[in-house]
Enzyme design. Sequence first.
Site, PDB file in Angstrom:
ATOM      1  N   ASP A  47     -29.422 -11.251  35.611  1.00 40.33           N
ATOM      2  CA  ASP A  47     -30.826 -11.937  36.020  1.00 40.33           C
ATOM      3  C   ASP A  47     -31.717 -10.955  36.290  1.00 40.33           C
ATOM      4  OD1 ASP A  47     -30.192 -14.494  36.026  1.00 40.33           O
ATOM      5  OD2 ASP A  47     -29.663 -14.684  38.270  1.00 40.33           O
ATOM      6  N   TYR A  75     -18.920  -8.855  42.574  1.00 40.33           N
ATOM      7  CA  TYR A  75     -20.513  -8.652  42.385  1.00 40.33           C
ATOM      8  C   TYR A  75     -20.668  -7.817  43.833  1.00 40.33           C
ATOM      9  CZ  TYR A  75     -21.324 -11.031  38.188  1.00 40.33           C
ATOM     10  OH  TYR A  75     -21.870 -11.809  36.905  1.00 40.33           O
ATOM     11  N   TYR A 178     -22.007 -18.611  39.164  1.00 46.04           N
ATOM     12  CA  TYR A 178     -22.797 -18.106  39.549  1.00 46.04           C
ATOM     13  C   TYR A 178     -22.942 -18.055  40.663  1.00 46.04           C
ATOM     14  CZ  TYR A 178     -25.807 -19.448  35.073  1.00 46.04           C
ATOM     15  OH  TYR A 178     -25.373 -19.450  34.002  1.00 46.04           O
ATOM     16  N   LEU A 199     -28.526  -8.833  43.630  1.00 48.24           N
ATOM     17  CA  LEU A 199     -27.061  -8.770  43.160  1.00 48.24           C
ATOM     18  C   LEU A 199     -27.292  -7.426  42.017  1.00 48.24           C
ATOM     19  CD1 LEU A 199     -25.102 -10.205  42.833  1.00 48.24           C
ATOM     20  CD2 LEU A 199     -26.424 -11.220  40.417  1.00 48.24           C
TER      21      LEU A 199
END
Length: 311
Positions: A47, A75, A178, A199
Amino acid sequence: MRKIINKRHINGLLLLDKPIGYTSNKILQYIKFIYKAKKAGHTGTLDPLASGLLPICLGETTKFTSYLINSDKKYIVTARLGEKTNTADKYGIIIKKKKINFSEKKLKDILSLFKGKIKQIPTMYSAIKYKGIPLYKYARAGINLFLNKREVTIYKLKLLYFKNNEIKLKIHCSKGTYIRTIIDDLGDKLNCGAHVIKLRRIKISHFSILNKNIVTIEILNNLIKNSNNILLNFSLLDKLLLPTDYILSDLPKLQLSINFINNLKYGKKVKININFITNNIYRIYNKHNFLGICKIDNNYIVKYKLINYKN
């Protein structure tokens, strides 16, 4: 008159540290433009909010993007508790606010529910396509679709930080996970709402953001602006590319003769007369030349993908 530079048959892997504020596609198109590459692809969307590892494949290397797309990822995510947004991130509209009234132990207990195989419904503000159109375009048009739950696996989830209304997590997950949905679902289970404020993707398969070959947009821009010579630019830019087989460096090697390779090209069934097959997918080489990958079943090559190098 400005000289027109033809697009190039350039092959290789660029390990890029994507900056915040850009879509993955915009970064991809920029890389394709500066390299004048005929073909390019990335290995998993990040994103605009997110930064981190975004491998870019050029030319024949794009044949192997699925290998990384289907790999595990890691992540680091920072989330704000007490506020739920319609996009599950800080760019959205706050649709719920509630005071935080739970202990760290309660938080860890809830986080444990997200470990292992879980099912999640992707946010409507995602790049998943429905009938060829990204979901976020439906969402922006006010159309809310019924989406099926998707099963993903959370291998590890570690709480790194919890203070006031912010938490930081390290997440090791399977493809298709996600992170925004995890945070949104976490906020619902805590009954206070939550959304992503930061993120960063730190690992894909065997590639880490700490890899010595990581390249930033700043590095690329500096190479270009410090030289008016387009051929020199290409020379400097091309040095940043890793060879195609680097993307598959965790797979074992298999040496094949040219006759074997030609038989594969002509669609003939090929038997491998060796007794040490320990894996079903191999990198194929002829001496030091990388030729592609193959899948072996019962000592026969049953599937393969070969490189088509062009000058």
